[in-house]
Scaffold this motif. Structure first.
Motif, PDB file in Angstrom:
ATOM      1  N   ALA A   1      15.434 -38.079 -53.124  1.00 56.30           N
ATOM      2  CA  ALA A   1      16.718 -37.878 -52.449  1.00 56.30           C
ATOM      3  C   ALA A   1      17.866 -37.813 -53.445  1.00 56.30           C
ATOM      4  CB  ALA A   1      16.955 -39.003 -51.437  1.00 56.30           C
ATOM      5  N   ILE A   2      17.822 -38.634 -54.485  1.00 54.14           N
ATOM      6  CA  ILE A   2      18.880 -38.606 -55.496  1.00 54.14           C
ATOM      7  C   ILE A   2      18.778 -37.335 -56.328  1.00 54.14           C
ATOM      8  CG2 ILE A   2      19.865 -39.796 -57.486  1.00 54.14           C
ATOM      9  CD1 ILE A   2      18.623 -42.366 -56.371  1.00 54.14           C
ATOM     10  N   ALA A   3      17.570 -37.001 -56.748  1.00 54.74           N
ATOM     11  CA  ALA A   3      17.379 -35.818 -57.586  1.00 54.74           C
ATOM     12  C   ALA A   3      17.826 -34.544 -56.876  1.00 54.74           C
ATOM     13  CB  ALA A   3      15.915 -35.707 -58.003  1.00 54.74           C
ATOM     14  N   SER A   4      17.675 -34.498 -55.557  1.00 55.07           N
ATOM     15  CA  SER A   4      18.048 -33.311 -54.783  1.00 55.07           C
ATOM     16  C   SER A   4      19.504 -33.336 -54.323  1.00 55.07           C
ATOM     17  CB  SER A   4      17.135 -33.185 -53.562  1.00 55.07           C
ATOM     18  OG  SER A   4      17.354 -34.253 -52.652  1.00 55.07           O
ATOM     19  N   SER A   5      20.243 -34.390 -54.705  1.00 50.77           N
ATOM     20  CA  SER A   5      21.655 -34.543 -54.330  1.00 50.77           C
ATOM     21  C   SER A   5      21.852 -34.794 -52.839  1.00 50.77           C
ATOM     22  CB  SER A   5      22.481 -33.307 -54.755  1.00 50.77           C
ATOM     23  OG  SER A   5      22.429 -33.122 -56.149  1.00 50.77           O
ATOM     24  N   ALA A   6      20.802 -35.232 -52.152  1.00 42.05           N
ATOM     25  CA  ALA A   6      20.946 -35.552 -50.733  1.00 42.05           C
ATOM     26  C   ALA A   6      21.720 -36.847 -50.530  1.00 42.05           C
ATOM     27  CB  ALA A   6      19.565 -35.664 -50.079  1.00 42.05           C
TER      28      ALA A   6
ATOM     29  N   PRO B   1      35.737 -40.172 -56.378  1.00 44.90           N
ATOM     30  CA  PRO B   1      36.388 -41.463 -56.620  1.00 44.90           C
ATOM     31  C   PRO B   1      35.680 -42.627 -55.929  1.00 44.90           C
ATOM     32  CG  PRO B   1      38.017 -39.783 -56.141  1.00 44.90           C
ATOM     33  CD  PRO B   1      36.684 -39.158 -55.887  1.00 44.90           C
ATOM     34  N   VAL B   2      35.230 -42.406 -54.699  1.00 47.47           N
ATOM     35  CA  VAL B   2      34.533 -43.467 -53.971  1.00 47.47           C
ATOM     36  C   VAL B   2      33.221 -43.818 -54.673  1.00 47.47           C
ATOM     37  CG1 VAL B   2      33.379 -44.057 -51.821  1.00 47.47           C
ATOM     38  CG2 VAL B   2      35.576 -42.887 -51.761  1.00 47.47           C
ATOM     39  N   ALA B   3      32.475 -42.796 -55.059  1.00 55.09           N
ATOM     40  CA  ALA B   3      31.193 -43.026 -55.727  1.00 55.09           C
ATOM     41  C   ALA B   3      31.396 -43.703 -57.076  1.00 55.09           C
ATOM     42  CB  ALA B   3      30.448 -41.709 -55.893  1.00 55.09           C
TER      43      ALA B   3
ATOM     44  N   ASN C   1      23.919 -36.555 -64.480  1.00 54.54           N
ATOM     45  CA  ASN C   1      24.727 -35.356 -64.711  1.00 54.54           C
ATOM     46  C   ASN C   1      25.679 -35.009 -63.573  1.00 54.54           C
ATOM     47  OD1 ASN C   1      23.254 -35.015 -67.124  1.00 54.54           O
ATOM     48  ND2 ASN C   1      21.625 -33.960 -66.003  1.00 54.54           N
ATOM     49  N   ARG C   2      25.784 -35.860 -62.596  1.00 55.23           N
ATOM     50  CA  ARG C   2      26.608 -35.527 -61.432  1.00 55.23           C
ATOM     51  C   ARG C   2      28.042 -36.029 -61.629  1.00 55.23           C
ATOM     52  NH1 ARG C   2      23.640 -37.469 -56.666  1.00 55.23           N
ATOM     53  NH2 ARG C   2      22.291 -35.788 -57.364  1.00 55.23           N
ATOM     54  N   VAL C   3      28.995 -35.189 -61.298  1.00 55.50           N
ATOM     55  CA  VAL C   3      30.391 -35.616 -61.287  1.00 55.50           C
ATOM     56  C   VAL C   3      30.601 -36.454 -60.029  1.00 55.50           C
ATOM     57  CG1 VAL C   3      32.793 -34.876 -61.201  1.00 55.50           C
ATOM     58  CG2 VAL C   3      31.134 -33.563 -62.541  1.00 55.50           C
TER      59      VAL C   3
ATOM     60  N   ALA D   1      28.005 -26.901 -56.566  1.00 60.02           N
ATOM     61  CA  ALA D   1      28.915 -27.099 -55.434  1.00 60.02           C
ATOM     62  C   ALA D   1      29.248 -28.572 -55.237  1.00 60.02           C
ATOM     63  CB  ALA D   1      28.295 -26.517 -54.166  1.00 60.02           C
ATOM     64  N   VAL D   2      28.229 -29.426 -55.349  1.00 61.01           N
ATOM     65  CA  VAL D   2      28.463 -30.867 -55.205  1.00 61.01           C
ATOM     66  C   VAL D   2      29.430 -31.350 -56.270  1.00 61.01           C
ATOM     67  CG1 VAL D   2      27.380 -33.144 -55.366  1.00 61.01           C
ATOM     68  CG2 VAL D   2      26.261 -31.326 -54.068  1.00 61.01           C
ATOM     69  N   ASN D   3      29.233 -30.914 -57.505  1.00 61.03           N
ATOM     70  CA  ASN D   3      30.125 -31.338 -58.583  1.00 61.03           C
ATOM     71  C   ASN D   3      31.539 -30.781 -58.411  1.00 61.03           C
ATOM     72  OD1 ASN D   3      28.232 -32.868 -59.906  1.00 61.03           O
ATOM     73  ND2 ASN D   3      27.615 -31.259 -61.327  1.00 61.03           N
ATOM     74  N   ILE D   4      31.646 -29.533 -57.932  1.00 60.83           N
ATOM     75  CA  ILE D   4      32.968 -28.935 -57.704  1.00 60.83           C
ATOM     76  C   ILE D   4      33.739 -29.731 -56.654  1.00 60.83           C
ATOM     77  CG2 ILE D   4      34.159 -26.921 -56.747  1.00 60.83           C
ATOM     78  CD1 ILE D   4      31.950 -25.199 -58.074  1.00 60.83           C
ATOM     79  N   LEU D   5      33.079 -30.058 -55.555  1.00 58.77           N
ATOM     80  CA  LEU D   5      33.758 -30.806 -54.495  1.00 58.77           C
ATOM     81  C   LEU D   5      34.118 -32.213 -54.944  1.00 58.77           C
ATOM     82  CD1 LEU D   5      31.654 -29.661 -51.412  1.00 58.77           C
ATOM     83  CD2 LEU D   5      33.933 -28.884 -52.090  1.00 58.77           C
ATOM     84  N   ASN D   6      33.239 -32.842 -55.729  1.00 59.45           N
ATOM     85  CA  ASN D   6      33.559 -34.170 -56.243  1.00 59.45           C
ATOM     86  C   ASN D   6      34.707 -34.116 -57.242  1.00 59.45           C
ATOM     87  OD1 ASN D   6      31.643 -35.464 -54.699  1.00 59.45           O
ATOM     88  ND2 ASN D   6      30.092 -35.514 -56.304  1.00 59.45           N
ATOM     89  N   SER D   7      34.745 -33.051 -58.046  1.00 59.99           N
ATOM     90  CA  SER D   7      35.847 -32.895 -58.999  1.00 59.99           C
ATOM     91  C   SER D   7      37.179 -32.728 -58.265  1.00 59.99           C
ATOM     92  CB  SER D   7      35.593 -31.684 -59.907  1.00 59.99           C
ATOM     93  OG  SER D   7      34.462 -31.902 -60.721  1.00 59.99           O
ATOM     94  N   ARG D   8      37.153 -32.038 -57.146  1.00 55.36           N
ATOM     95  CA  ARG D   8      38.375 -31.903 -56.345  1.00 55.36           C
ATOM     96  C   ARG D   8      38.867 -33.268 -55.899  1.00 55.36           C
ATOM     97  NH1 ARG D   8      38.199 -29.334 -50.381  1.00 55.36           N
ATOM     98  NH2 ARG D   8      36.827 -31.142 -50.197  1.00 55.36           N
TER      99      ARG D   8
END
Length: 318
Positions: free
Chosen positions: A135-140, A285-287, A280-282, A68-75
């Motif tokens: 926190a990073i590993a859990s995508s928080a 643009p800001v990130a 592995n995270r997409v 879900a995080v990657n999908i939203l970032n891809s958007r």
């Protein structure tokens, strides 16, 4: 599933609460609950454990959350490419940092980034180095800054700079008139020590330095273990014991004569500070812009520790 459902799901996980997630998304709580129920019905599985006010991920939820995080970032990446608004990025970055990086690296870095991208805001969380990695590993959070090496197949750590640890003592008693900048371990081994909590980067570097000398924590007279670095400094001033801390964290106290600081002659107490990213995270643009900016910033920082007890020069004396 649609974007609204995924946004609701991700917001609940990040906030750990339906109520806070609804407030953050400007939705009513029934609407948010409806999004999650529809998503669970569509997928045929339970995504969230609801126990009172506490919300946690099920195993299925953990799997979906990563996607879900990657999908939203891809958007967001798609929007960025279509809009072509280079220099007009906007959004929020979630950053976790341990104490020294948060206080002595991030302020200048974030200010410089904000000058280039003034529409970007920041949400900062403070943890010890171990907590930052989790926190990073859990995508928080999007990124992390720590003072200890990072392990994990999914994480990558880029060295920003190096600093030194020093022994701080009260500016009183036998230390008040000492002119030396360095002390031998034998001069300190019988002192009472105040340590940072387990998981702290500075504590790890100190204990590794002791191990190289054939010593361990059992050889110390530990009088206190304290999480807050400011509390440690106050305890040292009050005479509770001495402590080993980052040189960067005591510049003001040294300038005012509230503490004395000494290097340890026989111990290598060089601390490295790292910028931590998820491989592995997409990235949104800001990130993506922040990662590129930080790596550029890192190349401008000196990689050798300071050799004198003086206030750090811009951008960072480490």
């Amino acid at each position: 599933m649609d974007f609204r459902q995924l946004e609701s799901f991700v917001a609940i996980v990040k906030h750990g609460s339906f109520t806070k997630a609804a407030e953050g998304l400007f939705l009513t709580q029934p609407t948010l609950t409806g999004h999650i129920q529809s998503l669970e019905n569509e997928l045929g599985t339970v995504l969230l454990n609801r126990c009172g006010k506490t919300v946690t991920l099920t195993e299925a939820g953990e799997i979906l959350y990563r996607y879900a995080v990657n999908i939203l970032n891809s958007r967001e990446l798609a929007r960025d490419a279509l809009a072509q608004y280079e220099g007009k990025l906007e959004g929020e970055l979630a950053i976790a940092a341990s104490t020294v990086p948060q206080r002595h690296i991030l302020p200048r870095l974030l200010a410089a980034f904000n000058q280039r991208y003034p529409r970007v805001s920041f949400r900062l969380n403070q943890h010890d180095s171990k907590g930052v990695v989790q926190a990073i590993a859990s995508s928080a959070v999007d990124f992390g800054f720590v003072g200890t090496p990072v392990c994990g197949n999914e994480l990558e750590a880029v060295e920003l700079c190096r600093g030194r640890l020093v022994v701080i003592t009260p500016n009183a008693g036998r230390y008040a008139d000492l002119e030396e900048k360095s002390l031998a371990w034998d001069e300190l081994k019988d002192e009472r020590f105040i340590l940072r909590e387990a998981g702290s980067g500075s504590r790890s570097v100190f204990l590794e330095g002791l191990a190289a000398k054939g010593l361990d924590i059992k050889d110390l007279k530990v009088t206190a273990t304290v999480e807050n670095p400011d509390t440690i400094k106050q305890c040292v001033m009050a005479g509770l014991g001495i402590a080993v801390v980052s040189e960067l964290s005591v510049q003001e106290e040294l300038r005012l004569g509230l503490l004395k600081a000494f290097y340890l002659k026989e111990l290598d107490l060089t601390q490295r500070f790292y910028f931590v990213v998820h491989k592995n995270r997409v990235l949104s643009p800001v990130a993506r812009a922040f990662q590129e900016f930080t790596l550029e910033y890192a190349r401008s920082l000196p990689k050798s520790p300071a050799q004198r007890l003086e206030p750090p020069a811009f951008p960072l004396s480490c």
